[in-house]
Scaffold this motif. Sequence first.
Motif, PDB file in Angstrom:
ATOM      1  N   SER A 127      -5.997  11.554  -1.423  1.00  0.00           N
ATOM      2  CA  SER A 127      -4.936  10.878  -0.679  1.00  0.00           C
ATOM      3  C   SER A 127      -4.139  10.012  -1.639  1.00  0.00           C
ATOM      4  CB  SER A 127      -5.524  10.009   0.433  1.00  0.00           C
ATOM      5  OG  SER A 127      -6.246  10.769   1.360  1.00  0.00           O
ATOM      6  N   LEU A 128      -2.856  10.293  -1.752  1.00  0.00           N
ATOM      7  CA  LEU A 128      -1.944   9.478  -2.547  1.00  0.00           C
ATOM      8  C   LEU A 128      -1.270   8.507  -1.588  1.00  0.00           C
ATOM      9  CD1 LEU A 128      -0.403  12.338  -4.719  1.00  0.00           C
ATOM     10  CD2 LEU A 128      -2.326  10.838  -5.291  1.00  0.00           C
ATOM     11  N   ILE A 129      -1.618   7.232  -1.724  1.00  0.00           N
ATOM     12  CA  ILE A 129      -1.240   6.236  -0.721  1.00  0.00           C
ATOM     13  C   ILE A 129      -0.181   5.301  -1.285  1.00  0.00           C
ATOM     14  CG2 ILE A 129      -2.087   4.407   0.790  1.00  0.00           C
ATOM     15  CD1 ILE A 129      -4.886   5.675   0.517  1.00  0.00           C
ATOM     16  N   GLY A 130       1.022   5.369  -0.727  1.00  0.00           N
ATOM     17  CA  GLY A 130       2.069   4.450  -1.138  1.00  0.00           C
ATOM     18  C   GLY A 130       1.747   3.042  -0.672  1.00  0.00           C
ATOM     19  N   ILE A 131       1.777   2.087  -1.609  1.00  0.00           N
ATOM     20  CA  ILE A 131       1.370   0.717  -1.279  1.00  0.00           C
ATOM     21  C   ILE A 131       2.526  -0.272  -1.406  1.00  0.00           C
ATOM     22  CG2 ILE A 131      -1.053   1.084  -1.865  1.00  0.00           C
ATOM     23  CD1 ILE A 131      -0.492  -0.364  -4.549  1.00  0.00           C
ATOM     24  N   GLY A 132       3.760   0.232  -1.520  1.00  0.00           N
ATOM     25  CA  GLY A 132       4.874  -0.688  -1.670  1.00  0.00           C
ATOM     26  C   GLY A 132       4.957  -1.234  -3.082  1.00  0.00           C
ATOM     27  N   CYS A 133       5.628  -2.360  -3.215  1.00  0.00           N
ATOM     28  CA  CYS A 133       5.971  -2.875  -4.546  1.00  0.00           C
ATOM     29  C   CYS A 133       5.195  -4.112  -4.949  1.00  0.00           C
ATOM     30  CB  CYS A 133       7.471  -3.165  -4.596  1.00  0.00           C
ATOM     31  SG  CYS A 133       8.492  -1.722  -4.299  1.00  0.00           S
ATOM     32  N   GLY A 134       4.086  -4.391  -4.297  1.00  0.00           N
ATOM     33  CA  GLY A 134       3.264  -5.504  -4.740  1.00  0.00           C
ATOM     34  C   GLY A 134       2.866  -6.476  -3.662  1.00  0.00           C
ATOM     35  N   ASP A 135       3.606  -6.497  -2.566  1.00  0.00           N
ATOM     36  CA  ASP A 135       3.278  -7.393  -1.458  1.00  0.00           C
ATOM     37  C   ASP A 135       2.313  -6.674  -0.522  1.00  0.00           C
ATOM     38  OD1 ASP A 135       3.128  -9.085   0.690  1.00  0.00           O
ATOM     39  OD2 ASP A 135       5.289  -9.244   1.013  1.00  0.00           O
ATOM     40  N   PRO A 136       1.077  -7.163  -0.357  1.00  0.00           N
ATOM     41  CA  PRO A 136       0.130  -6.487   0.537  1.00  0.00           C
ATOM     42  C   PRO A 136       0.649  -6.340   1.962  1.00  0.00           C
ATOM     43  CG  PRO A 136      -1.009  -8.098  -0.829  1.00  0.00           C
ATOM     44  CD  PRO A 136       0.457  -8.298  -1.059  1.00  0.00           C
ATOM     45  N   ALA A 137       1.590  -7.187   2.367  1.00  0.00           N
ATOM     46  CA  ALA A 137       2.148  -7.087   3.710  1.00  0.00           C
ATOM     47  C   ALA A 137       2.998  -5.837   3.888  1.00  0.00           C
ATOM     48  CB  ALA A 137       2.979  -8.334   4.028  1.00  0.00           C
ATOM     49  N   GLN A 138       3.359  -5.171   2.785  1.00  0.00           N
ATOM     50  CA  GLN A 138       4.153  -3.953   2.872  1.00  0.00           C
ATOM     51  C   GLN A 138       3.318  -2.726   3.223  1.00  0.00           C
ATOM     52  OE1 GLN A 138       6.244  -3.577  -0.850  1.00  0.00           O
ATOM     53  NE2 GLN A 138       7.682  -5.224  -0.379  1.00  0.00           N
ATOM     54  N   LEU A 139       2.007  -2.839   3.229  1.00  0.00           N
ATOM     55  CA  LEU A 139       1.167  -1.697   3.574  1.00  0.00           C
ATOM     56  C   LEU A 139       1.372  -1.310   5.034  1.00  0.00           C
ATOM     57  CD1 LEU A 139      -0.361  -2.432   0.904  1.00  0.00           C
ATOM     58  CD2 LEU A 139      -2.433  -1.666   2.056  1.00  0.00           C
ATOM     59  N   THR A 140       1.468  -0.006   5.280  1.00  0.00           N
ATOM     60  CA  THR A 140       1.546   0.470   6.654  1.00  0.00           C
ATOM     61  C   THR A 140       0.138   0.565   7.245  1.00  0.00           C
ATOM     62  OG1 THR A 140       1.361   2.800   6.020  1.00  0.00           O
ATOM     63  CG2 THR A 140       3.581   1.833   6.069  1.00  0.00           C
ATOM     64  N   ARG A 141       0.070   0.690   8.543  1.00  0.00           N
ATOM     65  CA  ARG A 141      -1.240   0.890   9.188  1.00  0.00           C
ATOM     66  C   ARG A 141      -1.858   2.210   8.722  1.00  0.00           C
ATOM     67  NH1 ARG A 141      -0.858  -0.270  15.538  1.00  0.00           N
ATOM     68  NH2 ARG A 141      -3.029   0.382  15.340  1.00  0.00           N
ATOM     69  N   ALA A 142      -1.014   3.210   8.505  1.00  0.00           N
ATOM     70  CA  ALA A 142      -1.528   4.497   8.008  1.00  0.00           C
ATOM     71  C   ALA A 142      -2.147   4.336   6.632  1.00  0.00           C
ATOM     72  CB  ALA A 142      -0.401   5.526   7.961  1.00  0.00           C
ATOM     73  N   ALA A 143      -1.551   3.499   5.772  1.00  0.00           N
ATOM     74  CA  ALA A 143      -2.112   3.274   4.438  1.00  0.00           C
ATOM     75  C   ALA A 143      -3.464   2.582   4.533  1.00  0.00           C
ATOM     76  CB  ALA A 143      -1.141   2.436   3.609  1.00  0.00           C
ATOM     77  N   ILE A 144      -3.559   1.581   5.399  1.00  0.00           N
ATOM     78  CA  ILE A 144      -4.835   0.859   5.570  1.00  0.00           C
ATOM     79  C   ILE A 144      -5.911   1.801   6.088  1.00  0.00           C
ATOM     80  CG2 ILE A 144      -5.987  -0.972   6.872  1.00  0.00           C
ATOM     81  CD1 ILE A 144      -3.296  -2.495   6.788  1.00  0.00           C
ATOM     82  N   ASP A 145      -5.555   2.652   7.056  1.00  0.00           N
ATOM     83  CA  ASP A 145      -6.523   3.612   7.600  1.00  0.00           C
ATOM     84  C   ASP A 145      -6.976   4.587   6.519  1.00  0.00           C
ATOM     85  OD1 ASP A 145      -6.307   2.432  10.076  1.00  0.00           O
ATOM     86  OD2 ASP A 145      -4.962   3.964  10.912  1.00  0.00           O
ATOM     87  N   ALA A 146      -6.052   5.040   5.676  1.00  0.00           N
ATOM     88  CA  ALA A 146      -6.397   6.014   4.640  1.00  0.00           C
ATOM     89  C   ALA A 146      -7.302   5.393   3.585  1.00  0.00           C
ATOM     90  CB  ALA A 146      -5.119   6.554   3.992  1.00  0.00           C
ATOM     91  N   ILE A 147      -7.060   4.127   3.243  1.00  0.00           N
ATOM     92  CA  ILE A 147      -7.934   3.451   2.275  1.00  0.00           C
ATOM     93  C   ILE A 147      -9.354   3.363   2.821  1.00  0.00           C
ATOM     94  CG2 ILE A 147      -8.402   1.232   1.148  1.00  0.00           C
ATOM     95  CD1 ILE A 147      -5.335   0.845   0.991  1.00  0.00           C
ATOM     96  N   ASN A 148      -9.475   3.028   4.095  1.00  0.00           N
ATOM     97  CA  ASN A 148     -10.805   2.883   4.694  1.00  0.00           C
ATOM     98  C   ASN A 148     -11.475   4.215   4.981  1.00  0.00           C
ATOM     99  OD1 ASN A 148     -11.620  -0.063   5.407  1.00  0.00           O
ATOM    100  ND2 ASN A 148      -9.420   0.008   5.830  1.00  0.00           N
ATOM    101  N   ALA A 149     -10.706   5.295   5.023  1.00  0.00           N
ATOM    102  CA  ALA A 149     -11.292   6.623   5.242  1.00  0.00           C
ATOM    103  C   ALA A 149     -11.834   7.224   3.957  1.00  0.00           C
ATOM    104  CB  ALA A 149     -10.263   7.559   5.863  1.00  0.00           C
ATOM    105  N   ALA A 150     -11.509   6.617   2.811  1.00  0.00           N
ATOM    106  CA  ALA A 150     -11.883   7.192   1.515  1.00  0.00           C
ATOM    107  C   ALA A 150     -13.344   6.906   1.174  1.00  0.00           C
ATOM    108  CB  ALA A 150     -10.978   6.637   0.423  1.00  0.00           C
ATOM    109  N   ASP A 151     -13.968   7.871   0.529  1.00  0.00           N
ATOM    110  CA  ASP A 151     -15.290   7.637  -0.061  1.00  0.00           C
ATOM    111  C   ASP A 151     -15.166   6.917  -1.395  1.00  0.00           C
ATOM    112  OD1 ASP A 151     -16.918   9.205   1.899  1.00  0.00           O
ATOM    113  OD2 ASP A 151     -15.697  10.863   1.128  1.00  0.00           O
TER     114      ASP A 151
END
Length: 249
Positions: A5-29
Amino acid sequence: MTTLSLIGIGCGDPAQLTRAAIDAINAADLVLIPRKGTAKSDLADLRRSICADVLTNPATRIAEFDLPVRDATEADYRRGVDDWHDAVAATWSQTIADHLGDEGKVALLIWGDPSLYDSSLRIARRLDPLPDIEVVPGITAIQALCAAHTLPLNDIGKPFLVTTGRRLREGGWPHGVDTVVVMLDGGTAFQSLDPDRIHIWWGAYLGMAGQIIMSGALAEIGPRIVATRQEARARHGWIMDSYILKRGS
């Protein structure tokens, strides 16, 4: 089979993460964090901070690796990039094999969005074995720059062009457009242009605590951007910046 999963995280502000990005990070092994040398340790630190902030799955592991450096002395630019991508792909493959084996879900946190002036998709297709690849889009530097300047990118009914500093320096102002977005400028390619009737919106470290933005007529603000950029690069040891140029009548 491995899924990457290649997850776009924005430009440095953690608030820019989408809910889909957060879900994908937590779905990773396994989450991979590249290190780009001590001069760019801020980038690894921000990825670590994002994981510390949003990662709630106790089974997810984090693995860091040193990113190969592109040979800037290679005369053939495309060949140098291809060789570098091969080296990066080999490093990704080895890190995944060392920490996960040949089955599981891997996440790579990609600066901005994987679709725009980022090589992660091209590199991912060089992995051996080839994984299933999925993309989670993120906020791009262009969006962050426009937001920082409260600037609409396109004029009504008009096109714009996204290019690189190298192409702007070598080819001059692109034909057929009055708005140009410049990415990956290792210097200040706008200095190669006749500044008459050009306005610039510039930003560095977009979305980070040290964000810097400047705008104005290129003839007036250009030298100040050059000096500010040099000072910031000396202070941080690296710089990531982009800018928008608009040509008036």
